[in-house]
Write an enzyme that holds these catalytic residues in place. Structure first.
Site, short mmCIF file in Angstrom:
data_model
loop_
_atom_site.label_atom_id
_atom_site.label_comp_id
_atom_site.label_asym_id
_atom_site.label_seq_id
_atom_site.Cartn_x
_atom_site.Cartn_y
_atom_site.Cartn_z
N ASP A 1 0.81 -1.22 0.00
CA ASP A 1 0.00 0.00 0.00
C ASP A 1 0.85 1.27 0.00
O ASP A 1 2.02 1.25 0.37
CB ASP A 1 -0.87 0.03 1.26
CG ASP A 1 -1.99 -0.99 1.23
OD1 ASP A 1 -1.96 -1.88 0.36
OD2 ASP A 1 -2.89 -0.90 2.08
N HIS B 1 3.64 -2.33 3.13
CA HIS B 1 3.74 -0.99 2.54
C HIS B 1 5.09 -0.86 1.83
O HIS B 1 6.12 -1.01 2.50
CB HIS B 1 3.60 0.08 3.63
CG HIS B 1 2.28 0.03 4.33
ND1 HIS B 1 2.01 -0.89 5.32
CD2 HIS B 1 1.16 0.76 4.17
CE1 HIS B 1 0.76 -0.71 5.75
NE2 HIS B 1 0.22 0.28 5.06
#
Ligand code: NI
Length: 512
Positions: A290, A434
């Site tokens: 992400d 992430h």
């Protein structure tokens, strides 16, 4: 002597092509520049008319036009959609848009082939930029085609990509940088032929060289490109190099076909139908990243390639603008692109108009870079409700949460991140990470090595879940638990209790 014998042999040939040729007067050779697509003199297309659309929205003026030729309705319909789409994507993706203008010329109008080349001038607060795209049409079948469909397949597009890079380096080595050019639809969207039948590939301003360098093109010799062409591409090449006087289309195609993107060179499927992740034996896992792309995402892509692993990238707006080349590379390497909003707000606290813009802007940005229409979104912090779900549904996006949280944003320790990812993994897991954190990039080689040794197959989220419903939330693709998930989906906000507490921490601390 040899030449004469060949000519005699051809003369004796009674194929339909040869007969047709003998009926028709010898056609003149097309004229034009060696590094330009051929241009049709409109005097030779007496019935052509122009459709014009002028709009003004929030102070941005749009002036769009395209040609219309009798008995080519599917082409006009397609051009109407394309010009609208380009305007809407420009308005959605460019923050300080001022104006957009689309003009056109015909590159080919002969035999069963037409080519329309659109010239798109965009202006924003940073200046002006021109882009080109050429769309093809088979008048006999009513099929529209992208420029990449002049080629036989993805392999051929990749070979062409290599030839183009070589040609650009030889001719424009100083000003051109091809290191971020990938064999994808959006990068190869304007191709045609010069009067000698060589393939001309043209690039938008700013695409492979600074905007001020203007249009950049590469010419690939006829002999080099011929083995790469599709049947339609060969037909197009034959029609491009001659002048067809008084061009008319006799009748509408019997069964007009919609141009589908499936199987188009430069377009990548998010899944491979040969892999069935609902079978526990497949041991599918979806790694998701992400908030990126980040500075080190290219390294992550190298690692994924080493293990033939696919991942899903939930992209945010700023990073997409800053690292657009990385987004194109993610797409070119078969990863799935997905939406994670522009500014990463808690969507449940936003007005509908803001939620719409947060999602649609990323859709527009990614389409402008890659041509890909996003199908998945992840609400920031996993926070969703009925309102968010409704808007996700409107935009054709399924909501993807996660089943394994590595908390990699909190604990910047690659061995901890790797341990959590591997420990939590089971068939059907959706693992949250992430790619904006260096410690996560550092953790991935170990994660992939261990999951690979355990026999896992790292796949895109769409591969893991199969068909998803826009507006529905998905937490995992565990094969044996599929029924239970459906039961728990209804209130939209429910993750398991420990995931909920993670989300709370996420809201508090995640500065992204
Ligand atoms: Ni996030």
């Amino acid at each position: 002597m040899v030449a004469l014998a060949t000519a005699l042999a051809l003369g004796a040939c009674t194929s339909p092509d040869a007969e047709r040729r003998s009926d028709q007067p010898e056609r003149a050779k097309a004229t034009g520049e060696a590094d330009e697509l051929t241009v049709v003199d409109l005097d030779n297309v007496p019935d052509v008319t122009e459709e014009k659309k002028e709009t003004e929205e929030n102070g941005v003026t749009a002036s769009l036009s395209y040609p219309k030729v009798p008995n080519a309705d599917p082409l006009a319909k397609r051009l109407d959609e394309i010009t609208d789409r380009e305007r809407d994507d420009f308005l959605g993706a460019v923050p300080k848009a001022e104006s957009i203008k689309i003009g056109w010329n015909l590159s080919v109008a002969g035999d069963d082939v037409m080519a329309v080349r659109l010239t798109q001038d965009e202006k924003d607060d940073e200046g002006e930029r021109t882009a080109w795209a050429t769309y093809w049409y088979d008048t006999a079948t009513g099929t529209t085609a992208y420029s990449t469909e002049l080629l036989a397949g993805q392999q051929e597009l990749e070979t062409l990509d290599g030839l183009v890079k070589k040609a650009l380096k030889e001719n424009d080595g100083d000003k051109v940088d091809t290191s971020h050019l990938y064999p994808i639809l959006r990068s190869y969207d304007s191709m045609g032929f010069n009067p000698d039948g060589d393939l001309v590939v043209e690039f938008d301003e700013g695409q492979v060289a600074p905007v001020k360098s203007g249009r950049v093109s590469a010419v690939v010799a006829k002999a080099d490109v011929e083995p790469l062409l599709s049947d339609f591409g060969r037909k197009a090449q034959t029609a491009a190099v001659v002048v067809t006087p008084d061009y008319r289309i006799e009748e509408e195609p019997a069964a007009p076909k919609d141009g589908s993107k499936a199987g188009v060179p430069g377009v990548f499927a998010t899944r491979d139908d040969d892999v069935d992740c609902s079978d526990p034996e497949s041991k599918c896992i979806a790694l998701t990243f992400d908030d990126g792309p980040g500075e080190r995402t290219p390294e992550l892509l190298d690692t994924l390639a080493k293990y033939d692993a696919k991942a899903t990238f939930f992209l945010t707006g700023g990073p997409v603008r800053e690292h657009a080349a990385t987004v194109r590379r993610e797409y070119a390497e078969g990863h799935e692109l997905a939406n994670h909003t522009v500014h990463h707000p808690d969507l449940t606290r936003q007005a509908e108009v803001r939620i719409r813009a947060e999602l649609s802007t990323v859709n527009d940005l990614v389409r402008r870079e890659t041509g890909f229409d996003l199908e998945l979104m992840r609400p920031p912090y996993g926070a969703t409700d009925d309102k968010v779900a409704k808007i996700a549904k409107e935009q054709g996006l399924a909501e993807i949460i996660w089943s394994v949280d590595t908390n990699d944003w909190k604990d910047r320790d690659s061995s901890v991140v790797a341990k959590r990812a591997v420990k939590g993994a089971k068939p059907g897991s959706i693992i949250l990470m992430h790619d904006i954190h260096g410690t996560t990039i550092d953790a991935v080689p170990s994660i992939l090595k261990q999951l690979d040794e355990k026999g896992y197959r790292m796949v895109t989220v769409s591969q893991l879940l199969g068909d998803t419903e826009p507006g529905e939330s998905y937490f995992n693709g565990h094969p044996e638990e599929k029924k239970d998930d459906t039961d728990g989906k209804d209130d939209g906000t429910s993750a398991s209790s420990d995931e909920k507490s993670d989300k709370k921490d996420d809201k508090k601390d995640d500065k992204d």
